[in-house]
Design an enzyme around this catalytic site. Sequence first.
Site, PDB file in Angstrom:
ATOM      1  N   SER A 122      47.233  42.448  42.817  1.00  0.00           N
ATOM      2  CA  SER A 122      46.733  41.954  41.567  1.00  0.00           C
ATOM      3  C   SER A 122      46.891  40.672  41.237  1.00  0.00           C
ATOM      4  O   SER A 122      46.710  40.160  40.316  1.00  0.00           O
ATOM      5  CB  SER A 122      48.468  42.687  40.513  1.00  0.00           C
ATOM      6  OG  SER A 122      49.664  41.893  41.216  1.00  0.00           O
ATOM      7  N   HIS A 143      42.302  47.568  41.329  1.00  0.00           N
ATOM      8  CA  HIS A 143      44.217  47.491  40.949  1.00  0.00           C
ATOM      9  C   HIS A 143      44.408  48.468  39.999  1.00  0.00           C
ATOM     10  O   HIS A 143      43.891  48.513  39.199  1.00  0.00           O
ATOM     11  CB  HIS A 143      43.544  45.912  40.209  1.00  0.00           C
ATOM     12  CG  HIS A 143      45.012  45.768  39.835  1.00  0.00           C
ATOM     13  ND1 HIS A 143      44.841  45.560  39.071  1.00  0.00           N
ATOM     14  CD2 HIS A 143      46.222  45.623  40.196  1.00  0.00           C
ATOM     15  CE1 HIS A 143      46.379  44.814  38.365  1.00  0.00           C
ATOM     16  NE2 HIS A 143      46.999  44.620  39.979  1.00  0.00           N
ATOM     17  N   GLU A 155      41.132  48.274  37.965  1.00  0.00           N
ATOM     18  CA  GLU A 155      40.295  47.468  37.388  1.00  0.00           C
ATOM     19  C   GLU A 155      39.385  47.846  38.843  1.00  0.00           C
ATOM     20  O   GLU A 155      40.243  47.512  39.973  1.00  0.00           O
ATOM     21  CB  GLU A 155      40.876  46.337  37.487  1.00  0.00           C
ATOM     22  CG  GLU A 155      41.681  45.637  35.686  1.00  0.00           C
ATOM     23  CD  GLU A 155      42.902  44.964  35.964  1.00  0.00           C
ATOM     24  OE1 GLU A 155      42.107  43.802  34.622  1.00  0.00           O
ATOM     25  OE2 GLU A 155      43.554  44.512  36.751  1.00  0.00           O
ATOM     26  N   ASN A 194      45.549  40.509  33.627  1.00  0.00           N
ATOM     27  CA  ASN A 194      46.495  40.060  33.309  1.00  0.00           C
ATOM     28  C   ASN A 194      46.207  37.997  33.141  1.00  0.00           C
ATOM     29  O   ASN A 194      47.112  37.881  32.917  1.00  0.00           O
ATOM     30  CB  ASN A 194      46.725  39.735  34.659  1.00  0.00           C
ATOM     31  CG  ASN A 194      48.368  40.819  35.459  1.00  0.00           C
ATOM     32  OD1 ASN A 194      48.420  41.620  34.655  1.00  0.00           O
ATOM     33  ND2 ASN A 194      48.015  41.012  36.748  1.00  0.00           N
TER      34      ASN A 194
END
Length: 662
Positions: A122, A143, A155, A194
Amino acid sequence: MSYETIDRVAVLGAGNMGHGITEVAAMAGYDVTMRDIEDELIEEGYEGIAWSLEKLAEKDRLDEPAEEILDRIDTTTDLEAAVEDADLVVEAAPENLELKHDIFSDLEEYTDGDTLLATNTSSLPITDIAEAVDTPERVLGLHFFNPPVKMDLVEVIYGEETSDEAAEAGHEWVESIDKTPIYVRKDVRGFVVNTIVGPFGGEPAWMVSEGDATIRQADAAMVHQRGYPMGPFELADMTGIDIGYHVRKEAGDDVPPIVEEKVENENLGRKTGRGYYDYEDGETSETSQADGDGPDYEPGDGEGFDTLQVEARMVNRAAYLVGEGVATPEAVDTGVQLGLGFPEGICRRGDKLGLDTVLEKLETRLEETGHDRFEPHPYLEELVAEGTTGEDAGAGFYEYDDGDGALEGYHYLNATIEDRVLEVELDRPSRMNALSADLLGEIDDLFSAVDTEEIRCATIEGAGDRAFSAGADITGFGSLEPTDAMDVTPAFETVNDFPRPVVAKIDGYCLGAGLELALACDLRLATDRSAFGAPEIGLGLIPSGGGTQRLMRVLGETRAKELVFRGNHIDADRAENWGLVNRAVDRDDFDDVVAEFVDDLRNGPPIGLEVAKKVMNEGEDASLEAALAMESQGFGLLIGTDDVMEGTMAFAEDREPEFEGQ
Ligand SMILES: C/C=C/C(=O)SCCNC(=O)CCNC(=O)[C@H](O)C(C)(C)COP(=O)(O)OP(=O)(O)OC[C@H]1O[C@@H](n2cnc3c(N)ncnc32)[C@H](O)[C@@H]1OP(=O)(O)O
C-alpha cells in the site's frame, strides 16, 4: 507476452491481508497456496480463514460448504513449492523494500516468465519492487483493502514498466473473484484512495492545530453534516495516529502540530488507549459515549466547521489524479466509495459544489496562509477557466445529462433500453443500494425524462448480489432538515405514475424505502432468498415514501400494521402468501420467470396497458361509482384504437397480435 488463464494462485504472507486474499481467491474457486516463513504464522492465518468462513456460513453468505473452500487451500513455508506452478503470485509480505526485493528475486528464479507477479503493497512504489526482477513488465500492484473478505475494492496499479497485458490480466482476475478493480495508471504515492484520504485526515488536523476548529466539531460536521462514515479524528484513532504521521514524514510533507504532539507523547489512538479521544482498555465502548470511552461528539457539535475547506483539498487531489492521467473520475469515485465508504465520489462532490467554488476556497486559503497545501492543481484551474465548473454548468469532471431523455449521465443508477424494455439498475452495491437523495433524484429524473414512445415496460433491480435496496441511506439522516426529509416521495410517485408497467426484480433485501420503491412498481417478482420489511420504526421513524399507505392498500390493515409496527423482516414465501409480491421463485428460475412477465408486457398493447394502469391506480382512491365511470371511459377510449383492431383481427386469424401503440 500473454498470460494464460489463471488457475493456480500463490499468496505470499499469511497475515491479515495475505490470509484474507487467500480466502477470497479460494471462495471464487481458485486453488491457492498460502505461504509464510513460519508454521505458526501459517496456522494463525489458516485459523483466521476458517473462522471467517464459519461466520459467512452462519450468515448464509457462502455458495458451498466452508470445508470445500478450505480444501482448495494448501499451505507451505517453502517459497519454491508455493510458486512453481502458480499462474499468479500475490505478495503480501511486510512493507519493507529490501524484504520484497529478496522475495521478487526468488520469484524470478522459481517462476517462468508467464507467471503474473503482483504485490499488495500500500505504500511502496511498484516500480521499485519490480527492480528485483529481469521482467518488470509482468509486475503490477493489486492493492486489496482490509479486510479483503469485506472490502470490494482492489487498486490495479501500473509500475513504470508494467505491460498492458499484465495489468489487464490482473484486472480480469480481480473481477473473477467478485471484487471491483480500478486502474491506477501511474505509480504515484498513495495510489488513488490514500491520495484522497490524506487531506480528509490532514486538513482537520491543521485546522485544529491552527485554532480554527475543535476535534469534536470536525468529526461531528464531517459525519453528521456531510455523511462520511467516520470523523477524521475518530478514523485516525482507529488506524493509529503514527501511521498517518509516518506516511507524511516519508513523503516529506509537513506534519500538523497536533499530530506531532500525539506521536511524541505516544498517544497513538485506540491501540494505546488514548489518542484524540480516550478509550477504556484501548477499546471504545459501543454503549457508552461518555468521556474516557471513545468518540463522544454529538450532531450539533459540528456547527461552524468549514467542511468546504476539507472537501476542496480532496477535490484538488482528485484533480491531480485525473489531470496527471493516474485515474479516471469514475475510478477515483469508485475508489473512495468502496475503499473509504465515502457517501459519494469526490469528483462528483466537486462537480456538485462547483469547481469554481472549490478553486476560490483554495486560492483564498493560499493567500491567507501561504501554505502550499492549498496550491490548486493546474487541471482544476483549467476546468474552471474553460467554464466546465460542474453539474450546474453541464460539465466538470463529468459530463451531465441535459435532460433530453438520454440514458447517460447518471451516477447512482444504470439505465439501458433493451428490446423496448427500460432496464434500471440501482448502483450502490457497497451500501446495499440504499436510496440517497441523489439516487432518488436520478430515479425521478430518469422516469420523468425517458422517451416512453421507445419502451413498452420498465424493470428496476439492485446491483450486486445482496439487495434490491436496504432502504433510505441512513448515513445522511443526521444532517437532514425536516423539510428535506419530507421530500422523498417524488421519485416514488414518478414511478407509480409512469405510463408503462414497471416491474421490481427483487433479489435480496427489500427494506424501508427500498420496499416503498418496490410498492410504487406495478408488479414485484422476488427470489426465494429475499427479505422484506419496514424497519423504520426501529430508527424511531415511520415509512415516508408511501409505505404506510401503499402497504395498507396492498396487504390490508392487519398485515400492514404488523410490518410497520414491528419493523421485522418477512421472507419471500410469506411475502408471496400475503400478496406483497406476485411470485417468489427459486433463484435459478428467477430470470426465466422475469422474462415471462416482461415478454407479456413488452408484447401487450401499450395504450391498453397505460389505460389499465391509470384506471386501476386512480380508481383505488375514488368511490366505486367514480372508479367504474373511469373504467368505462377508458374502455371507450381504447375501442377506437388500431391496437384493438389488431387484437380482434389476430384473434380471428388465430395468430399473435402485433400491437403498435396506435
Ligand atoms: C423513509 C424511509 C426510511 C428508510 O428507509 S430508513 C432505512 C431502513 N432500512 C434499514 O434500517 C436497513 C438497514 N440495514 C440493515 O439493517 C443491514 O444492513 C442489513 C440487514 C440490510 C444487512 O446486514 P449485513 O448483512 O450485516 O450487512 P451490513 O454490514 O449491515 O451492510 C453492508 C453495508 O451496507 C451499508 N448499509 C446497509 N443498509 C444501509 C442503509 N439503509 N443506509 C446506508 N448504508 C446502509 C452498511 O452500513 C454497510 O456499509 P459498510 O460496509 O461501509 O459498513
